[in-house]
Design an enzyme around this catalytic site. Structure first.
Site, PDB file in Angstrom:
ATOM      1  N   ASP A  38       0.861  -1.201   0.000  1.00 21.02           N
ATOM      2  CA  ASP A  38       0.000   0.000   0.000  1.00 21.02           C
ATOM      3  C   ASP A  38       0.885   1.235   0.000  1.00 21.02           C
ATOM      4  O   ASP A  38       2.069   1.160   0.362  1.00 21.02           O
ATOM      5  CB  ASP A  38      -0.908  -0.008   1.251  1.00 21.02           C
ATOM      6  CG  ASP A  38      -2.225   0.736   1.027  1.00 21.02           C
ATOM      7  OD1 ASP A  38      -2.193   1.956   0.788  1.00 21.02           O
ATOM      8  OD2 ASP A  38      -3.280   0.093   1.086  1.00 21.02           O
ATOM      9  N   ASN A  91      -5.727  -4.981  -6.199  1.00 21.30           N
ATOM     10  CA  ASN A  91      -6.945  -4.390  -5.653  1.00 21.30           C
ATOM     11  C   ASN A  91      -6.867  -2.879  -5.445  1.00 21.30           C
ATOM     12  O   ASN A  91      -7.901  -2.218  -5.367  1.00 21.30           O
ATOM     13  CB  ASN A  91      -7.220  -5.132  -4.334  1.00 21.30           C
ATOM     14  CG  ASN A  91      -8.121  -4.386  -3.404  1.00 21.30           C
ATOM     15  OD1 ASN A  91      -9.329  -4.397  -3.584  1.00 21.30           O
ATOM     16  ND2 ASN A  91      -7.537  -3.735  -2.393  1.00 21.30           N
ATOM     17  N   TYR A 157     -13.919   5.997 -13.660  1.00 23.44           N
ATOM     18  CA  TYR A 157     -14.006   4.764 -12.855  1.00 23.44           C
ATOM     19  C   TYR A 157     -14.630   3.653 -13.708  1.00 23.44           C
ATOM     20  O   TYR A 157     -14.089   2.543 -13.801  1.00 23.44           O
ATOM     21  CB  TYR A 157     -14.862   5.027 -11.602  1.00 23.44           C
ATOM     22  CG  TYR A 157     -14.875   3.881 -10.609  1.00 23.44           C
ATOM     23  CD1 TYR A 157     -13.769   3.625  -9.803  1.00 23.44           C
ATOM     24  CD2 TYR A 157     -15.989   3.052 -10.476  1.00 23.44           C
ATOM     25  CE1 TYR A 157     -13.776   2.582  -8.892  1.00 23.44           C
ATOM     26  CE2 TYR A 157     -16.001   2.013  -9.571  1.00 23.44           C
ATOM     27  CZ  TYR A 157     -14.894   1.775  -8.773  1.00 23.44           C
ATOM     28  OH  TYR A 157     -14.896   0.739  -7.877  1.00 23.44           O
ATOM     29  N   LYS A 161     -12.616   0.359 -15.003  1.00 22.04           N
ATOM     30  CA  LYS A 161     -13.015  -0.961 -14.488  1.00 22.04           C
ATOM     31  C   LYS A 161     -13.447  -1.894 -15.627  1.00 22.04           C
ATOM     32  O   LYS A 161     -13.254  -3.107 -15.549  1.00 22.04           O
ATOM     33  CB  LYS A 161     -14.114  -0.803 -13.436  1.00 22.04           C
ATOM     34  CG  LYS A 161     -13.644  -0.109 -12.144  1.00 22.04           C
ATOM     35  CD  LYS A 161     -12.540  -0.896 -11.439  1.00 22.04           C
ATOM     36  CE  LYS A 161     -12.164  -0.304 -10.094  1.00 22.04           C
ATOM     37  NZ  LYS A 161     -11.109  -1.069  -9.398  1.00 22.04           N
ATOM     38  N   ILE A 190     -19.707  -2.175  -1.219  1.00 25.45           N
ATOM     39  CA  ILE A 190     -19.258  -2.917  -0.044  1.00 25.45           C
ATOM     40  C   ILE A 190     -18.849  -1.877   1.012  1.00 25.45           C
ATOM     41  O   ILE A 190     -18.252  -0.845   0.664  1.00 25.45           O
ATOM     42  CB  ILE A 190     -18.030  -3.807  -0.380  1.00 25.45           C
ATOM     43  CG1 ILE A 190     -18.277  -4.666  -1.637  1.00 25.45           C
ATOM     44  CG2 ILE A 190     -17.649  -4.670   0.813  1.00 25.45           C
ATOM     45  CD1 ILE A 190     -19.340  -5.718  -1.542  1.00 25.45           C
TER      46      ILE A 190
HETATM   47  N1  LIG Z   1     -15.924  -0.779  -1.727  1.00 27.60           N
HETATM   48  C1  LIG Z   1     -16.681  -1.008  -2.790  1.00 27.60           C
HETATM   49  O1  LIG Z   1     -17.916  -0.886  -2.752  1.00 27.60           O
HETATM   50  C2  LIG Z   1     -16.066  -1.462  -4.082  1.00 27.60           C
HETATM   51  C3  LIG Z   1     -16.917  -1.964  -5.062  1.00 27.60           C
HETATM   52  C4  LIG Z   1     -16.380  -2.385  -6.270  1.00 27.60           C
HETATM   53  C5  LIG Z   1     -15.015  -2.319  -6.468  1.00 27.60           C
HETATM   54  N2  LIG Z   1     -14.216  -1.818  -5.493  1.00 27.60           N
HETATM   55  C6  LIG Z   1     -12.785  -1.765  -5.757  1.00 27.60           C
HETATM   56  O2  LIG Z   1     -12.107  -2.438  -4.730  1.00 27.60           O
HETATM   57  C7  LIG Z   1     -10.801  -1.877  -4.555  1.00 27.60           C
HETATM   58  C8  LIG Z   1     -10.596  -1.545  -3.092  1.00 27.60           C
HETATM   59  O3  LIG Z   1     -11.594  -0.651  -2.686  1.00 27.60           O
HETATM   60  P1  LIG Z   1     -11.899  -0.309  -1.149  1.00 27.60           P
HETATM   61  O4  LIG Z   1     -13.341  -0.028  -1.100  1.00 27.60           O
HETATM   62  O5  LIG Z   1     -11.298  -1.327  -0.271  1.00 27.60           O
HETATM   63  O6  LIG Z   1     -11.133   1.094  -1.050  1.00 27.60           O
HETATM   64  P2  LIG Z   1     -10.273   1.765   0.106  1.00 27.60           P
HETATM   65  O7  LIG Z   1     -10.179   3.202  -0.289  1.00 27.60           O
HETATM   66  O8  LIG Z   1     -10.823   1.424   1.441  1.00 27.60           O
HETATM   67  O9  LIG Z   1      -8.847   1.076  -0.038  1.00 27.60           O
HETATM   68  C9  LIG Z   1      -8.024   1.315  -1.151  1.00 27.60           C
HETATM   69  C10 LIG Z   1      -6.586   1.122  -0.725  1.00 27.60           C
HETATM   70  O10 LIG Z   1      -5.757   1.316  -1.876  1.00 27.60           O
HETATM   71  C11 LIG Z   1      -4.626   2.074  -1.474  1.00 27.60           C
HETATM   72  N3  LIG Z   1      -4.034   2.774  -2.617  1.00 27.60           N
HETATM   73  C12 LIG Z   1      -4.510   3.884  -3.242  1.00 27.60           C
HETATM   74  N4  LIG Z   1      -3.673   4.264  -4.213  1.00 27.60           N
HETATM   75  C13 LIG Z   1      -2.641   3.376  -4.209  1.00 27.60           C
HETATM   76  C14 LIG Z   1      -1.460   3.235  -4.991  1.00 27.60           C
HETATM   77  N5  LIG Z   1      -1.160   4.121  -5.954  1.00 27.60           N
HETATM   78  N6  LIG Z   1      -0.631   2.207  -4.723  1.00 27.60           N
HETATM   79  C15 LIG Z   1      -0.915   1.334  -3.743  1.00 27.60           C
HETATM   80  N7  LIG Z   1      -2.015   1.416  -2.958  1.00 27.60           N
HETATM   81  C16 LIG Z   1      -2.871   2.424  -3.194  1.00 27.60           C
HETATM   82  C17 LIG Z   1      -5.177   3.052  -0.436  1.00 27.60           C
HETATM   83  O11 LIG Z   1      -4.151   3.613   0.357  1.00 27.60           O
HETATM   84  C18 LIG Z   1      -6.126   2.137   0.331  1.00 27.60           C
HETATM   85  O12 LIG Z   1      -5.471   1.492   1.396  1.00 27.60           O
HETATM   86  C19 LIG Z   1     -10.740  -0.670  -5.500  1.00 27.60           C
HETATM   87  O13 LIG Z   1     -10.098  -1.041  -6.690  1.00 27.60           O
HETATM   88  C20 LIG Z   1     -12.202  -0.369  -5.766  1.00 27.60           C
HETATM   89  O14 LIG Z   1     -12.407   0.279  -6.993  1.00 27.60           O
HETATM   90  C21 LIG Z   1     -14.711  -1.395  -4.300  1.00 27.60           C
END
Ligand SMILES: NC(=O)c1ccc[n+]([C@@H]2O[C@H](COP(=O)([O-])OP(=O)(O)OC[C@H]3O[C@@H](n4cnc5c(N)ncnc54)[C@H](O)[C@@H]3O)[C@@H](O)[C@H]2O)c1
Length: 254
Positions: A38, A91, A157, A161, A190
């Site tokens: 991260d 992710n 986005y 995706k 989520i």
């Molecule tokens: N939460 C949802 O509803 C949801 C739904 C569909 C898809 N997603 C996808 O799931 C993934 C995770 O989402 P989340 O909800 O856990 O988000 P989150 O914001 O809680 O976590 C994302 C993490 O990625 C890290 N990050 C950001 N930029 C970075 C980089 N350049 N290098 C390394 N790490 C980096 C952040 O520091 C953070 O810890 C994302 O790709 C998001 O698009 C999430």
């Protein structure tokens, strides 16, 4: 405790929060050693501490997935710390600013695509040789329901995706005979810090997220983590190139 992933090494990008943290914990609970990557060192350290306090094995690597050298160092750390790489959950991602495409600064569009698409590209490209050295592996790329349908005010986005799903299909075909399986996972909303931010920024979205769910609720991070671990397991050995939807029925509702 059963440890079906004993002696396996799992890498999770964005492992310091939300889905990445839950999936890191799930890999560790199944016996894998986990490399938590991260840009957020504090979040990553919390994930590692949570895994260690449950008796698992994990290490944090400071990595920006948009930076090729940083990604190369992350994969090198998997080898240095644990001897190789078996499973990768790519992710790390961002939702970007919610706005109409017509109002958007092109730099914002590029920023989101750089992280959500090129970040995955950088990781997959670095992970493949490490997996070939082990005789195979599994790569799970995080897309979204936004990788399968449009969402207004989230054009970069949605575009990035969709592209993750396309990249996944092509790479899955390229490595199908070399024992590397590549899949994309497509969650709906989520409960993570990302969704909390999106709901705060846009009250209309908050209302839709709360009211339009077929199951009457949004998902929990563990409900994605458990699917990722299954996809990496021997039970999913004939699965590659697919888009795995985990959405509580959302896309079925049209
Ligand atoms: N939460 C949802 O509803 C949801 C739904 C569909 C898809 N997603 C996808 O799931 C993934 C995770 O989402 P989340 O909800 O856990 O988000 P989150 O914001 O809680 O976590 C994302 C993490 O990625 C890290 N990050 C950001 N930029 C970075 C980089 N350049 N290098 C390394 N790490 C980096 C952040 O520091 C953070 O810890 C994302 O790709 C998001 O698009 C999430």
């Amino acid at each position: 405790m059963t440890t079906p992933m004993e002696n396996k090494v799992a890498l999770v990008t964005g492992g310091g929060s939300g889905l990445g943290r839950a999936t890191s914990e799930a890999f560790a609970a199944n016996g894998a050693s986990v490399v938590v990557a991260d840009i957020d060192a504090d979040g990553g350290a919390e994930t590692v501490a949570s895994i260690e306090s449950a008796g698992g094995s994990a290490t944090f690597v400071d990595c920006d997935v948009t930076d090729e050298a940083s990604v190369a160092a992350m994969v090198a750390a998997c080898k240095d710390e644990y001897g190789g790489l078996d499973f990768a959950y790519n992710n790390a991602g961002t939702e970007g600013k919610q706005q109409l495409l017509g109002d958007m600064d092109p730099a914002e569009f590029r920023r989101v695509v750089e992280l959500n698409l090129f970040g995955v590209f950088n990781c997959v490209q670095a992970e493949l040789p490490a997996m070939l050295e082990r005789g195979g592996g599994v790569i799970i790329n995080t897309s979204s329901t936004a990788g399968l349908r449009g969402y207004p005010q989230l054009a970069p986005y949605t575009a990035s995706k969709h592209a993750v799903a396309g990249l996944t299909k092509a790479v899955a075909l390229e490595y199908a005979e070399q024992n590397i399986r590549v899949l994309s996972i497509h969650p709906s909303a989520i409960e993570t810090p990302m969704v909390a931010r999106a709901m705060e920024d846009n009250p209309d979205m908050a209302e839709a997220l709360e009211n339009d769910q077929p199951m009457g609720r949004i998902g929990q991070p563990s409900e994605i983590a458990d699917v990722v671990v299954f996809l990496c397991s021997a039970g999913a050995s004939f699965m590659t190139g697919s888009q795995i939807v985990v959405d509580g029925g959302l896309l079925s509702a049209g």
